[in-house]
Write a protein that holds these residues in place. Structure first.
Motif, PDB file in Angstrom:
ATOM      1  N   ALA A   1       0.733  -0.938   0.004  1.00 21.46           N
ATOM      2  CA  ALA A   1      -0.128  -0.030  -0.125  1.00 21.46           C
ATOM      3  C   ALA A   1       0.820   1.300   0.046  1.00 21.46           C
ATOM      4  N   GLN A   2       1.876   1.195   0.839  1.00 24.45           N
ATOM      5  CA  GLN A   2       2.595   2.393   1.028  1.00 24.45           C
ATOM      6  C   GLN A   2       3.678   2.500  -0.399  1.00 24.45           C
ATOM      7  N   LYS A   3       4.232   1.606  -0.891  1.00 21.50           N
ATOM      8  CA  LYS A   3       4.949   1.519  -2.046  1.00 21.50           C
ATOM      9  C   LYS A   3       4.085   2.005  -3.412  1.00 21.50           C
ATOM     10  N   LYS A   4       2.987   1.703  -3.365  1.00 17.82           N
ATOM     11  CA  LYS A   4       2.109   1.892  -4.574  1.00 17.82           C
ATOM     12  C   LYS A   4       1.556   3.407  -4.474  1.00 17.82           C
ATOM     13  N   PHE A   5       1.465   3.649  -3.173  1.00 20.00           N
ATOM     14  CA  PHE A   5       1.036   5.130  -2.742  1.00 20.00           C
ATOM     15  C   PHE A   5       2.129   6.011  -3.343  1.00 20.00           C
TER      16      PHE A   5
ATOM     17  N   ALA B   1      -6.003   5.209   0.459  1.00 17.82           N
ATOM     18  CA  ALA B   1      -7.059   4.750   1.237  1.00 17.82           C
ATOM     19  C   ALA B   1      -6.432   3.426   1.990  1.00 17.82           C
ATOM     20  N   LYS B   2      -5.913   2.509   1.324  1.00 15.48           N
ATOM     21  CA  LYS B   2      -5.151   1.369   1.925  1.00 15.48           C
ATOM     22  C   LYS B   2      -3.986   1.867   2.943  1.00 15.48           C
TER      23      LYS B   2
ATOM     24  N   LEU C   1      -4.070   1.132   6.815  1.00 16.43           N
ATOM     25  CA  LEU C   1      -3.059   0.654   7.496  1.00 16.43           C
ATOM     26  C   LEU C   1      -2.297   1.305   8.691  1.00 16.43           C
ATOM     27  N   VAL C   2      -2.258   2.601   8.579  1.00 19.48           N
ATOM     28  CA  VAL C   2      -1.620   3.647   9.538  1.00 19.48           C
ATOM     29  C   VAL C   2      -2.603   3.607  10.605  1.00 19.48           C
ATOM     30  N   GLY C   3      -3.772   3.897  10.223  1.00 18.00           N
ATOM     31  CA  GLY C   3      -4.731   3.720  11.185  1.00 18.00           C
ATOM     32  C   GLY C   3      -4.864   2.836  12.099  1.00 18.00           C
TER      33      GLY C   3
END
Length: 232
Positions: A29-33, A145-146, A150-152
């Motif tokens: 999620a972080q890499k794609k973001f 959003a993903k 995850l952070v949340g």
């Protein structure tokens, strides 16, 4: 500088926070973001460069067409060459000039053809980049959003760890804490490490004079890697 226990406790809690940060950073999620975010930030500049290039090519094409039209008009003046010759004109002179104009016209047409190919390639690249932009915009929304989700999911734990760090930080001198935070930003970890024989964790020999300063729970910065070193 007898603050060894505080620094070790700070690093222990910080290591837990760092583990969460690394897990988020390594997630798809972080890499794609991050990939989409980087593209979105650079997109306006890249569009501007392409627009400028397209405008330059269009202006050049119009200039070449005008030149070709001017040469065509000059060639048309030789359509009445027979009358010119009958009027006493030098036929060889007319032929030479006409041929020179034809050669210039052919060269210009060749330039226009090449330019048209460049314009077509630029348009194709623009369209490809535009499609990529649409795909990246979709990816940005989806993976933001993903990533946020995850952070949340770690928010409560992260807040507790940061609160604990703030509590420990009150017992550490500001200059020492500032150095710690700087090393943290440089991705050096652990920042506080025990002396290994006569060597720092980085592998450099620790001078005897500095070893003597480690007595009583003091910490000393390694002259090579700048970590805080202590004697276990």
């Amino acid at each position: 500088m007898p603050i060894l226990n505080e620094l070790l406790e700070y690093q222990k809690v910080d290591a837990q926070l760092r583990k969460i940060e690394q897990a988020v950073s390594a997630s798809e999620a972080q890499k794609k973001f991050a990939q989409a975010n980087k593209f979105m930030k650079s997109a306006p500049e890249r569009f501007e460069v392409q627009d400028k290039r397209a405008a330059e090519l269009t202006a050049l094409r119009e200039s070449l067409i005008r030149r070709a039209e001017d040469i065509g008009k000059q060639i048309a003046e030789y359509s009445d060459v027979d009358e010119m010759v009958e009027g006493g004109g030098d036929v060889s002179f007319y032929k030479k000039n006409a041929q020179a104009l034809l050669d210039r016209l052919r060269a210009l047409k060749s330039e226009i053809q090449k330019l048209n190919s460049d314009i077509a390639a630029t348009v194709e690249e623009y369209d490809r980049f535009k499609k990529q932009g649409a795909a990246m915009q979709k990816q940005y929304k989806e993976y933001k959003a993903k990533r946020d989700e995850l952070v949340g999911s770690h928010k409560e734990e992260v807040n507790a760890l940061r609160a604990r760090l703030a509590e420990i930080a009150k017992k550490i001198p500001e200059d020492i804490l500032a150095k710690y935070q700087q090393k943290r930003k440089e991705n050096i970890f652990p920042i506080i490490a025990p002396l290994n024989g006569n060597m720092c964790i980085c592998g450099m020999d620790f001078p005897l004079a500095l070893q003597e300063k480690l007595a009583g729970g003091n910490v000393v910065e390694c002259e090579h890697c700048r970590r805080f070193v202590y004697k276990a």
